[in-house]
Scaffold this motif. Structure first.
Motif, PDB file in Angstrom:
ATOM      1  N   ASP A   1       0.805  -1.220   0.000  1.00 20.88           N
ATOM      2  CA  ASP A   1       0.000   0.000   0.000  1.00 20.88           C
ATOM      3  C   ASP A   1       0.840   1.273   0.000  1.00 20.88           C
ATOM      4  O   ASP A   1       0.301   2.364  -0.094  1.00 20.88           O
ATOM      5  N   MET A   2       2.151   1.186   0.108  1.00 21.79           N
ATOM      6  CA  MET A   2       2.987   2.379   0.260  1.00 21.79           C
ATOM      7  C   MET A   2       3.156   3.153  -1.049  1.00 21.79           C
ATOM      8  O   MET A   2       3.145   4.368  -1.043  1.00 21.79           O
ATOM      9  N   LEU A   3       3.325   2.465  -2.145  1.00 24.90           N
ATOM     10  CA  LEU A   3       3.569   3.143  -3.405  1.00 24.90           C
ATOM     11  C   LEU A   3       2.747   2.458  -4.490  1.00 24.90           C
ATOM     12  O   LEU A   3       2.857   1.249  -4.675  1.00 24.90           O
ATOM     13  N   PRO A   4       1.938   3.232  -5.195  1.00 22.34           N
ATOM     14  CA  PRO A   4       1.124   2.600  -6.242  1.00 22.34           C
ATOM     15  C   PRO A   4       2.024   1.954  -7.301  1.00 22.34           C
ATOM     16  O   PRO A   4       3.043   2.504  -7.700  1.00 22.34           O
ATOM     17  N   ARG A   5       1.638   0.798  -7.741  1.00 24.62           N
ATOM     18  CA  ARG A   5       2.422   0.021  -8.697  1.00 24.62           C
ATOM     19  C   ARG A   5       2.633   0.799 -10.002  1.00 24.62           C
ATOM     20  O   ARG A   5       3.713   0.784 -10.581  1.00 24.62           O
ATOM     21  N   GLY A   6       1.630   1.517 -10.481  1.00 23.51           N
ATOM     22  CA  GLY A   6       1.747   2.291 -11.715  1.00 23.51           C
ATOM     23  C   GLY A   6       2.821   3.367 -11.632  1.00 23.51           C
ATOM     24  O   GLY A   6       3.588   3.574 -12.577  1.00 23.51           O
ATOM     25  N   ALA A   7       2.907   4.044 -10.488  1.00 26.93           N
ATOM     26  CA  ALA A   7       3.921   5.084 -10.311  1.00 26.93           C
ATOM     27  C   ALA A   7       5.315   4.482 -10.308  1.00 26.93           C
ATOM     28  O   ALA A   7       6.260   5.045 -10.876  1.00 26.93           O
ATOM     29  N   LEU A   8       5.464   3.342  -9.677  1.00 24.28           N
ATOM     30  CA  LEU A   8       6.755   2.662  -9.625  1.00 24.28           C
ATOM     31  C   LEU A   8       7.196   2.201 -11.014  1.00 24.28           C
ATOM     32  O   LEU A   8       8.349   2.392 -11.412  1.00 24.28           O
ATOM     33  N   VAL A   9       6.275   1.658 -11.784  1.00 21.88           N
ATOM     34  CA  VAL A   9       6.586   1.207 -13.142  1.00 21.88           C
ATOM     35  C   VAL A   9       6.967   2.398 -14.022  1.00 21.88           C
ATOM     36  O   VAL A   9       7.931   2.349 -14.792  1.00 21.88           O
ATOM     37  N   THR A  10       6.233   3.496 -13.911  1.00 22.91           N
ATOM     38  CA  THR A  10       6.525   4.702 -14.691  1.00 22.91           C
ATOM     39  C   THR A  10       7.900   5.267 -14.343  1.00 22.91           C
ATOM     40  O   THR A  10       8.677   5.643 -15.228  1.00 22.91           O
ATOM     41  N   ALA A  11       8.231   5.318 -13.065  1.00 29.04           N
ATOM     42  CA  ALA A  11       9.534   5.830 -12.636  1.00 29.04           C
ATOM     43  C   ALA A  11      10.665   4.955 -13.167  1.00 29.04           C
ATOM     44  O   ALA A  11      11.685   5.464 -13.657  1.00 29.04           O
ATOM     45  N   CYS A  12      10.494   3.659 -13.087  1.00 30.12           N
ATOM     46  CA  CYS A  12      11.519   2.740 -13.610  1.00 30.12           C
ATOM     47  C   CYS A  12      11.682   2.904 -15.123  1.00 30.12           C
ATOM     48  O   CYS A  12      12.805   2.901 -15.639  1.00 30.12           O
ATOM     49  N   ALA A  13      10.570   3.033 -15.827  1.00 35.08           N
ATOM     50  CA  ALA A  13      10.629   3.209 -17.281  1.00 35.08           C
ATOM     51  C   ALA A  13      11.360   4.499 -17.639  1.00 35.08           C
ATOM     52  O   ALA A  13      12.161   4.531 -18.580  1.00 35.08           O
ATOM     53  N   LEU A  14      11.113   5.578 -16.899  1.00 36.20           N
ATOM     54  CA  LEU A  14      11.777   6.854 -17.145  1.00 36.20           C
ATOM     55  C   LEU A  14      13.283   6.749 -16.922  1.00 36.20           C
ATOM     56  O   LEU A  14      14.080   7.242 -17.721  1.00 36.20           O
ATOM     57  N   VAL A  15      13.690   6.078 -15.853  1.00 36.57           N
ATOM     58  CA  VAL A  15      15.116   5.894 -15.567  1.00 36.57           C
ATOM     59  C   VAL A  15      15.770   5.062 -16.670  1.00 36.57           C
ATOM     60  O   VAL A  15      16.849   5.409 -17.171  1.00 36.57           O
ATOM     61  N   LEU A  16      15.136   3.975 -17.071  1.00 35.12           N
ATOM     62  CA  LEU A  16      15.695   3.127 -18.125  1.00 35.12           C
ATOM     63  C   LEU A  16      15.783   3.865 -19.459  1.00 35.12           C
ATOM     64  O   LEU A  16      16.775   3.735 -20.185  1.00 35.12           O
ATOM     65  N   PHE A  17      14.769   4.664 -19.782  1.00 35.59           N
ATOM     66  CA  PHE A  17      14.798   5.457 -21.014  1.00 35.59           C
ATOM     67  C   PHE A  17      15.961   6.449 -20.988  1.00 35.59           C
ATOM     68  O   PHE A  17      16.698   6.592 -21.963  1.00 35.59           O
ATOM     69  N   SER A  18      16.148   7.140 -19.865  1.00 40.19           N
ATOM     70  CA  SER A  18      17.237   8.114 -19.731  1.00 40.19           C
ATOM     71  C   SER A  18      18.596   7.444 -19.905  1.00 40.19           C
ATOM     72  O   SER A  18      19.488   7.973 -20.584  1.00 40.19           O
ATOM     73  N   LEU A  19      18.769   6.288 -19.280  1.00 38.99           N
ATOM     74  CA  LEU A  19      20.032   5.563 -19.421  1.00 38.99           C
ATOM     75  C   LEU A  19      20.260   5.099 -20.851  1.00 38.99           C
ATOM     76  O   LEU A  19      21.384   5.164 -21.367  1.00 38.99           O
TER      77      LEU A  19
END
Length: 168
Positions: A10-28
């Protein structure tokens, strides 16, 4: 009294976590492509002029000094004469603003106001201002026609003769 159960799901919505990971991977991925692919940065105006063999049409070495009343006195270094002046409260705020930024840069580097600036009109019609102390080069033409005209006026001879500009 009921105990509160703590759930990590319940701490972090799964969608936000997936979006953040995708953004980091795209930047790299983009950074890696640029570095590995050896994509050259955009050329500087100086490099473009050198490649096209653009020569100066007119140049003037100037020193800018603030007066106690708020005026900026612009002196021609070669002959010691006054090349121009920005009166306090005048509408030539662009020159004052540009020089304030360049003076701030010099102050942070521990450089005084004695080293001059070189204002150059190029054969392609561009106008540049170079700080001889820091090497910083401003393309004055990029700030629009009115602001360019303020600096271009400093290239005119003291007798008021018009400056010849080569066609593009």
């Amino acid at each position: 009294m009921t105990a509160v159960v703590h759930k990590h799901e319940d701490m972090l919505p799964r969608g936000a976590l997936v979006t953040a990971c995708a953004l980091v991977l795209f930047s790299l991925a983009v950074t890696t492509i640029v570095r590995v692919g050896n994509i050259a940065p955009s050329a500087s105006p100086e490099a473009l002029r050198a490649a096209r063999h653009v020569t100066p049409v007119a140049s003037r070495t100037l020193r800018f000094a603030d007066r106690a009343d708020g005026a900026v006195v612009i002196t021609d270094v070669k002959n010691g004469g006054v090349a121009g002046m920005v009166a306090p409260g005048s509408k030539s705020g662009f020159i004052r603003g540009v020089m304030r930024g360049l003076a701030r840069d010099r102050h942070m580097r521990g450089i005084g106001d004695q080293p001059p600036f070189v204002l150059t009109l190029w054969k392609d019609g561009e106008l540049s201002l170079v700080d001889t102390a820091t090497g910083r080069d401003l393309e004055v033409s990029a700030f629009g026609g009115t602001n360019r005209a303020d600096f271009a006026a400093l290239l005119k001879p003291a007798d008021g003769a018009p400056l010849e500009v080569a066609a593009k």
